[in-house]
Design an enzyme around this catalytic site. Sequence first.
Site, mmCIF file in Angstrom:
data_model
loop_
_atom_site.group_PDB
_atom_site.id
_atom_site.type_symbol
_atom_site.label_atom_id
_atom_site.label_comp_id
_atom_site.label_asym_id
_atom_site.label_seq_id
_atom_site.Cartn_x
_atom_site.Cartn_y
_atom_site.Cartn_z
ATOM 1 N N ARG A 1 29.535 40.080 50.709
ATOM 2 C CA ARG A 1 29.072 39.347 51.898
ATOM 3 C C ARG A 1 29.391 39.658 52.867
ATOM 4 N NH1 ARG A 1 29.511 34.370 54.129
ATOM 5 N NH2 ARG A 1 27.919 33.644 55.028
ATOM 6 N N THR B 1 29.890 43.569 54.075
ATOM 7 C CA THR B 1 28.494 43.840 54.516
ATOM 8 C C THR B 1 27.791 43.479 55.629
ATOM 9 O OG1 THR B 1 27.248 44.273 51.546
ATOM 10 C CG2 THR B 1 25.408 43.618 53.195
ATOM 11 N N ARG C 1 36.187 49.306 34.128
ATOM 12 C CA ARG C 1 37.059 49.884 33.964
ATOM 13 C C ARG C 1 36.556 51.759 34.381
ATOM 14 N NH1 ARG C 1 41.443 45.827 34.368
ATOM 15 N NH2 ARG C 1 40.520 43.692 33.674
ATOM 16 N N ASP D 1 45.670 38.165 39.630
ATOM 17 C CA ASP D 1 47.228 39.060 38.594
ATOM 18 C C ASP D 1 48.034 38.252 40.466
ATOM 19 O OD1 ASP D 1 46.345 38.826 36.536
ATOM 20 O OD2 ASP D 1 46.575 40.679 37.158
ATOM 21 N N ARG E 1 53.555 15.863 22.215
ATOM 22 C CA ARG E 1 53.572 17.416 21.701
ATOM 23 C C ARG E 1 54.576 18.171 22.732
ATOM 24 N NH1 ARG E 1 48.215 17.079 18.461
ATOM 25 N NH2 ARG E 1 48.882 16.896 16.339
ATOM 26 N N GLU F 1 56.942 21.842 32.971
ATOM 27 C CA GLU F 1 57.949 21.696 32.577
ATOM 28 C C GLU F 1 58.697 22.843 32.687
ATOM 29 O OE1 GLU F 1 56.294 19.605 31.407
ATOM 30 O OE2 GLU F 1 56.716 17.464 31.676
ATOM 31 N N LYS G 1 66.897 16.561 25.681
ATOM 32 C CA LYS G 1 67.224 15.103 26.202
ATOM 33 C C LYS G 1 66.379 14.642 26.607
ATOM 34 C CE LYS G 1 70.727 18.000 28.212
ATOM 35 N NZ LYS G 1 70.993 18.833 29.399
ATOM 36 N N LEU H 1 39.000 32.205 31.055
ATOM 37 C CA LEU H 1 38.416 31.515 31.608
ATOM 38 C C LEU H 1 39.268 31.347 33.012
ATOM 39 C CD1 LEU H 1 39.390 27.861 30.205
ATOM 40 C CD2 LEU H 1 37.194 28.266 31.343
HETATM 41 O O1 F6P Z 1 44.129 42.111 35.885
HETATM 42 C C1 F6P Z 1 43.581 40.783 35.375
HETATM 43 C C2 F6P Z 1 43.370 40.719 34.437
HETATM 44 O O2 F6P Z 1 42.486 39.276 34.069
HETATM 45 C C3 F6P Z 1 44.250 40.180 33.865
HETATM 46 O O3 F6P Z 1 45.241 39.328 34.408
HETATM 47 C C4 F6P Z 1 44.477 40.798 32.223
HETATM 48 O O4 F6P Z 1 45.819 40.596 31.514
HETATM 49 C C5 F6P Z 1 43.549 41.361 32.684
HETATM 50 O O5 F6P Z 1 42.752 41.495 33.502
HETATM 51 C C6 F6P Z 1 42.768 41.695 30.690
HETATM 52 O O6 F6P Z 1 41.337 42.197 31.169
HETATM 53 P P1 F6P Z 1 40.168 42.607 30.800
HETATM 54 O O7 F6P Z 1 39.097 41.581 31.084
HETATM 55 O O8 F6P Z 1 39.945 44.268 29.985
HETATM 56 O O9 F6P Z 1 40.211 41.895 28.751
#
Ligand code: F6P
Length: 325
Positions: free
Chosen positions: A23, A26, A74, A130, A165, A190, A214, A256
Amino acid sequence: MAIKCIGILTSGGDAPGMNAAIRAVTRTAIYNGYQVKGIMRGYHGLVTGEIVEFKSQSVSNIIQKGGTILKTARSKEFRTEEGRRQAYENMKAAGIDALVVIGGDGSLSGAQLFAEEFDVPIVGLPGTIDNDVDGTDETIGYDTALNTIVDAVDKLRDTASSHERLFFVEVMGNTAGYLALNGAIASGAEAAIIPERDTQVDQLADLINNGFRKSKNSAIVLVAENKATGGALGLAQRIKQEFPEYDARVTILGHLQRGGSPTAKDRILASKMGATAIEALSEGQRNVMIGIKNGELVYVPFKKAIAHSSQMDLKDLEIVKILSM
Ligand code: F6P
């Protein structure tokens, strides 16, 4: 040659905030008198010629949406010289003189190669959850993904403490541990087990012997997806064999983390970076990514952005440890 028409594409893994960036690119481009074209499905759409005219209204009502209205892919074809030549011909046929590429390190590497081979002005925006792009403190999508992780860990904490757990929560990050490390700080986990840490150190034994055993009855450990960490399943397997007294569970957050409405921080970052991309092209910049360093928007040469030479501050692991005592 003066730029008249700018093409935009999103590539690689989607990231929340990509739409806000589309957005901003553009509308800033149109405001500055450029024509704008949207390229569908990343470099794939450049190779196949899926290019559409973009007006100001084409990007209405998208700032709040996750994913990317341009779709993403990709592209295997774009990795070949023949594919890139086809992409260049389609781009020229559509009247596109310059590109704005929104994506992670793989997408920026593609941009660098394409710009060099065909002398195309390209400006990149770092769009990936990432946060593994050099020359920028943050990438578009990272903050939203961190918030998704925090929400998930808050929920897991309830059940982890009720059942006393140990939970291994695997987060994304490709080869980087930023989501795991900062997700751990933000959620009060943790420990964070990340690939950047020296492989000689047994991060799991360290956790069990110096913390969990501990004082804690329950614990949440954020694990970066990676062969070097063993992943959450690998670590849970080790617990079964080496520390059978603990009742471990695994949650893999997976894709997610890539969805959801972008946070205000990601929307602002994407909007500023998108506007700056057009400023950069107008100033004659090319082959640079827009980054943010100490709050300032900066131009980062593609070579530097994709170098993977910046080091993570591992002192933050100590913070995770101290704050979870
Ligand atoms: O680069 C983003 C990412 O979500 C990475 O964290 C993960 O390893 C990869 O893409 C997963 O790729 P795909 O959606 O092709 O499974």
